[in-house]
Design a protein around this motif. Structure first.
Motif, PDB file in Angstrom:
ATOM      1  N   ASN A   6     -34.807  -2.374  -3.785  1.00 56.63           N
ATOM      2  CA  ASN A   6     -34.425  -3.610  -3.110  1.00 56.63           C
ATOM      3  C   ASN A   6     -34.075  -4.647  -4.155  1.00 56.63           C
ATOM      4  OD1 ASN A   6     -35.249  -2.462  -0.745  1.00 56.63           O
ATOM      5  ND2 ASN A   6     -37.260  -3.431  -0.798  1.00 56.63           N
ATOM      6  N   GLU A 207     -30.022  -9.667  -0.944  1.00 52.30           N
ATOM      7  CA  GLU A 207     -30.561  -8.745   0.059  1.00 52.30           C
ATOM      8  C   GLU A 207     -31.395  -9.452   1.110  1.00 52.30           C
ATOM      9  OE1 GLU A 207     -32.521  -5.236  -1.233  1.00 52.30           O
ATOM     10  OE2 GLU A 207     -30.528  -4.333  -1.116  1.00 52.30           O
ATOM     11  N   LYS A 215     -28.695 -13.978   2.321  1.00 58.17           N
ATOM     12  CA  LYS A 215     -27.823 -12.816   2.132  1.00 58.17           C
ATOM     13  C   LYS A 215     -26.437 -13.306   1.758  1.00 58.17           C
ATOM     14  CE  LYS A 215     -30.364  -9.780   5.118  1.00 58.17           C
ATOM     15  NZ  LYS A 215     -30.538  -9.013   6.288  1.00 58.17           N
TER      16      LYS A 215
END
Ligand code: BGC
Length: 468
Positions: A6, A207, A215
């Protein structure tokens, strides 16, 4: 990078320089001097065996931090976990220092919590700073050097509310915090300003898996990156100025999260190009800026940004590397897509186990920033069963030893982590610890791999072949 996790002028230690000089004088390759015999891989005298943790992940009750708020929103953390009391590290200081002492480590890397130290702007909590001083004193009492991180992912809520890394006064506020901490904490030589800038940037602004949960397109990463660089630079100079006033020698660095990023198909020029850009963006843009003072980011067909930042050049006295894994990159839809190398064994989280990637990272860093001393500030594996951990550590140490023998200046290795802890957006399930934590009782239970690491620290080396 990103998908699996991530996440998208030094003073080399004298022993390393001397070892290399002796080799050169004798005309011998350094390995002949460093290795006492062929089966025992001895590390340089003074090599820092180290274990690492971070405040929010182990201490508990970090109620004034942005992460505490973030965790309260459903869907942010796997299994709806909350850091809560974490490992109750705040109250188990003495016990945990006992574990470190028994492991014979020379260094303990831990972070101090800005949100606890300055819970409101300009309000400093004396009890908290006294607690950290006690930690440092107790470490010294058993011969362990502290390696202190000022900021490991979390921010005080009040800082986050003002805009965090994008707040115009962030560099001032961060440097002010660094100044306060330096003036109150005694006995720390080595400091890390920020842990894994690119992880915070990528997870937090691209992310959306870390606060502030945004985002954005890649171009939107530039403002928080610039903010972070400025904050780091000002904190670096503040710490050094204060140290000079008190006639102390200190060193200040950053812990960078570096990954071995390469093309999925090395015969495909487009994959090669995509991998090049991915690696530049993830591994080198931030670090190059710290070294050169010039921020330069270019994403083909999207944007290019360039800015000279006053006072930034050379603001790393050593290079901290957090190394975990490798990624493949392939060209896709005009951009790139990352993947996990299929042929490699994985940890519990699906990350590829790749000691060869550490070799690549060390070579790259040395080629780019010659003569800088390197500290492996994190390396570890999520492995609940502990069936892979010993080999993981062994294989990475072999790579490290080879690198040192080639003259690469690596002064220490921190295993991540001393104990299982709160793994951010993944909650408590991933188990990185040398000690297993029973979260019901907060008991620390040694895993078999502790024995291996302790032996390595005690002998200052390892056997080249792993006996299991
Ligand atoms: C972070 C740690 C984290 C570890 C394992 C590193 O990116 O610095 O806080 O626990 O990786 O995910």
């Amino acid at each position: 990078m990103p998908q699996s996790k991530n996440k998208l002028p030094a003073k080399p230690l004298p022993h390393l320089s001397i070892a290399v000089l002796v080799c050169l004088a004798l005309g011998a390759p350094p390995s002949l001097v460093i290795a006492a015999d062929s089966s025992f891989l001895e590390f340089p005298i003074g090599f820092s065996w180290c274990a690492a943790t971070a405040a929010h992940q182990i201490e508990g009750q970090n109620t004034q931090s942005d992460w505490w708020q973030w965790e309260s929103v459903s869907g942010h953390i796997q299994n709806a976990d909350r850091s809560g009391n974490a490992c109750d590290g705040w109250n188990k200081l003495q016990e945990d220092i006992g574990l470190l002492h028994n492991m014979a480590v020379k260094t303990y890397r831990f972070s101090i919590e800005w949100a606890k130290i300055e819970p409101q702007p300009g309000i400093w909590d004396e009890k908290v700073i006294a607690h950290y001083q006690q930690e440092i004193d107790r470490l010294h009492a058993v011969g362990i050097e502290p390696l202190v991180t000022l900021q490991h992912f979390t921010l005080p809520v009040w800082v986050a509310q003002k805009g965090g890394w994008e707040w115009a006064d962030m560099p001032k506020a961060f440097a002010h915090y660094a100044n306060y901490v330096y003036s109150r904490l005694h006995g720390v030589r080595d400091w890390i300003t920020i842990n894994e800038p690119m992880v915070v940037i990528y997870n937090g602004y691209h992310e959306g898996t870390f606060p502030p949960g945004q985002k954005r397109e890649l171009v939107g990463l530039v403002p928080p990156m610039l903010g972070m660089l400025k904050a780091h630079a000002l904190a670096y100079h503040t710490l050094h100025t204060e140290a000079e006033h008190s006639h102390k020698e200190i060193r200040v660095g950053i812990a960078h999260h570096l990954r071995y990023i390469h093309a999925l198909h090395s015969y495909n020029p487009l994959d090669l190009l995509a991998a090049h850009f991915a690696s530049e963006a993830w591994n080198w843009v931030f670090m190059d800026a710290v070294e050169s003072g010039r921020f330069k980011m270019w994403v083909p067909l999207q944007f290019s940004a360039k800015e000279d930042l006053l006072g930034l050049a050379g603001t790393e006295d050593f290079i901290g590397i957090n190394y975990y894994s490798e990624d493949t990159v392939r060209f896709s839809h005009g951009g790139f897509e990352t993947g996990v190398p299929v042929e490699l064994e994985k940890n519990d989280m699906g990350w590829a186990i790749s000691p060869r990637g550490l070799a690549w990272v060390l070579e790259q860093v040395t080629d780019r920033y010659r003569k800088k001393s390197i500290f492996i500030t994190e390396n570890g594996i999520a492995d609940r069963s502990d069936l892979k951990r010993t080999k993981f550590i062994h294989d990475h140490l072999v790579v490290l030893h080879e690198a040192i023998a080639r003259g690469i200046l690596v002064e220490g290795y921190c295993y991540w982590s001393l104990m299982d802890n709160f793994e951010w957006a993944n909650g408590f399930w991933p188990r990185f610890g040398l000690f297993e934590v029973d979260y019901k009782t907060e008991q620390r239970v040694p895993r078999p791999s502790v024995k291996y690491f302790t032996e390595a620290a005690k002998r200052n080396g390892i056997d080249s072949a792993l006996k299991q």
